[in-house]
Design a protein around this motif. Structure first.
Motif, PDB file in Angstrom:
ATOM      1  N   UNK A   1     -57.954  23.290 -22.909  1.00  9.82           N
ATOM      2  CA  UNK A   1     -57.805  24.479 -22.219  1.00  9.82           C
ATOM      3  C   UNK A   1     -58.712  24.877 -21.181  1.00  9.82           C
ATOM      4  N   UNK A   2     -58.341  23.990 -19.901  1.00  2.79           N
ATOM      5  CA  UNK A   2     -59.746  24.336 -18.740  1.00  2.79           C
ATOM      6  C   UNK A   2     -59.929  25.464 -18.115  1.00  2.79           C
ATOM      7  N   UNK A   3     -58.893  26.450 -18.460  1.00  4.55           N
ATOM      8  CA  UNK A   3     -59.176  28.029 -18.083  1.00  4.55           C
ATOM      9  C   UNK A   3     -60.010  28.475 -19.046  1.00  4.55           C
ATOM     10  N   UNK A   4     -60.149  28.437 -20.285  1.00  9.44           N
ATOM     11  CA  UNK A   4     -60.952  28.853 -21.208  1.00  9.44           C
ATOM     12  C   UNK A   4     -62.362  27.997 -20.806  1.00  9.44           C
ATOM     13  N   UNK A   5     -62.428  26.915 -20.689  1.00  8.56           N
ATOM     14  CA  UNK A   5     -63.771  26.217 -20.746  1.00  8.56           C
ATOM     15  C   UNK A   5     -64.273  26.701 -19.364  1.00  8.56           C
ATOM     16  N   UNK A   6     -63.516  26.790 -18.239  1.00  9.08           N
ATOM     17  CA  UNK A   6     -64.105  27.095 -17.033  1.00  9.08           C
ATOM     18  C   UNK A   6     -64.651  28.675 -17.078  1.00  9.08           C
ATOM     19  N   UNK A   7     -63.869  29.389 -17.804  1.00  7.82           N
ATOM     20  CA  UNK A   7     -64.454  30.882 -17.911  1.00  7.82           C
ATOM     21  C   UNK A   7     -65.746  30.881 -18.648  1.00  7.82           C
ATOM     22  N   UNK A   8     -65.955  30.045 -19.704  1.00 10.54           N
ATOM     23  CA  UNK A   8     -66.935  29.945 -20.455  1.00 10.54           C
ATOM     24  C   UNK A   8     -68.254  29.519 -19.711  1.00 10.54           C
ATOM     25  N   UNK A   9     -67.900  28.629 -19.091  1.00 17.99           N
ATOM     26  CA  UNK A   9     -69.047  27.763 -17.985  1.00 17.99           C
ATOM     27  C   UNK A   9     -69.525  28.705 -16.863  1.00 17.99           C
ATOM     28  N   UNK A  10     -68.565  29.518 -16.425  1.00 17.96           N
ATOM     29  CA  UNK A  10     -68.700  30.676 -15.439  1.00 17.96           C
ATOM     30  C   UNK A  10     -69.643  31.513 -15.755  1.00 17.96           C
ATOM     31  N   UNK A  11     -69.620  31.947 -17.225  1.00 18.99           N
ATOM     32  CA  UNK A  11     -70.535  32.939 -17.940  1.00 18.99           C
ATOM     33  C   UNK A  11     -71.728  32.367 -17.943  1.00 18.99           C
ATOM     34  N   UNK A  12     -71.867  31.085 -18.602  1.00 22.14           N
ATOM     35  CA  UNK A  12     -73.509  30.487 -18.659  1.00 22.14           C
ATOM     36  C   UNK A  12     -73.898  30.365 -17.194  1.00 22.14           C
ATOM     37  N   UNK A  13     -73.261  29.929 -16.140  1.00 24.87           N
ATOM     38  CA  UNK A  13     -73.723  29.667 -14.854  1.00 24.87           C
ATOM     39  C   UNK A  13     -74.440  31.337 -14.395  1.00 24.87           C
ATOM     40  N   UNK A  14     -73.627  32.436 -14.687  1.00 27.31           N
ATOM     41  CA  UNK A  14     -74.165  33.769 -14.366  1.00 27.31           C
ATOM     42  C   UNK A  14     -75.246  34.152 -15.172  1.00 27.31           C
ATOM     43  N   UNK A  15     -75.238  33.841 -16.468  1.00 32.46           N
ATOM     44  CA  UNK A  15     -76.181  33.902 -17.191  1.00 32.46           C
ATOM     45  C   UNK A  15     -77.627  33.333 -16.550  1.00 32.46           C
ATOM     46  N   UNK A  16     -77.708  32.099 -15.999  1.00 38.55           N
ATOM     47  CA  UNK A  16     -78.755  31.320 -15.518  1.00 38.55           C
ATOM     48  C   UNK A  16     -79.119  32.083 -14.442  1.00 38.55           C
ATOM     49  N   UNK A  17     -78.292  32.681 -13.531  1.00 37.40           N
ATOM     50  CA  UNK A  17     -78.656  33.279 -12.220  1.00 37.40           C
ATOM     51  C   UNK A  17     -79.416  34.799 -12.430  1.00 37.40           C
TER      52      UNK A  17
END
Length: 212
Positions: free
Chosen positions: A78-94
């Motif tokens: 489920x690339x949509x879910x994986x990408x959304x989770x990864x986006x959240x992690x990238x935002x957290x790092x920011x």
């Protein structure tokens, strides 16, 4: 001395567990997107992450799916879910003070590569570089044409159809790009020296694109 922090990131109703490791003076940070059926404990990704830290790069390895979600095979694709989770992690790092000032790279394996490229296609994420190991970048679909971050695709020469899928994805990318085929390597790069080649290629790519 490397600093290790066990962290939790809220994302879409899930709590993503991960390990953030920072060398003394990091030049950047790389967020790992694990592939289908893998986790932050993946020995292969941990080996690559260790070499990145030796090169002065901080790393964050985390699970994009909870154990319950990962038990359902379809969720791994489920690339949509994986990408959304990864986006959240990238935002957290920011927003995390220890990593916010650092350029951010993404390292994706298997289906995690498609999620990484989806995130990199969002210009608001400010991704500095992407590396795919044995990935399925083709699953990023139309997002490939919108990726602007320099992208390196690494695939084993004996990885069958995945080689062709990487070549197709490479052609669809409009950014600075490179395709490295490791001779004699299969999908998991288990052959002697194969994973070391992956780590060397990835480290060189990130260091070059993290430099000011």
């Amino acid at each position: 001395m490397t600093r290790k922090l066990l962290i939790s990131i809220p994302a879409g109703g899930a709590l993503l567990e991960g390990m953030l490791e920072l060398p003394a003076t990091p030049i950047g940070v790389v967020l790992f997107a694990h592939g289908s059926g893998s986790s932050r404990f993946s020995p292969r990704n941990n080996q690559v992450a260790a070499e990145l830290r030796d090169g002065g790069i901080a790393t964050l390895l985390l699970d994009l799916l909870t154990p319950e979600e990962d038990a359902a095979y379809r969720n791994r694709f489920d690339i949509d879910v994986l990408a959304a989770r990864l986006h959240a992690a990238a935002s957290w790092l920011g927003t995390e003070p220890l990593t916010a000032p650092l350029p951010l790279g993404l390292f994706g394996a298997s289906t995690g590569a498609a999620a990484a490229l989806r995130v990199a296609a969002d210009s608001g994420t400010g991704i500095a570089a992407v590396v795919s190991r044995g990935g399925r970048p083709d699953l990023a679909g139309t997002a490939l044409a919108h990726v602007i971050a320099p992208t390196l695709l690494i695939v084993g020469g004996e990885d069958g159809q995945v080689v062709d899928l990487n070549r197709e994805a490479y052609e669809a990318l409009g950014c600075e790009k490179a395709l490295e085929i490791v001779p004699g390597a299969t999908h998991l790069f288990e052959e002697p020296g194969a994973l070391e080649q992956v780590a060397d290629l990835a480290c060189s790519w990130f260091v070059r694109h993290f430099e000011p």
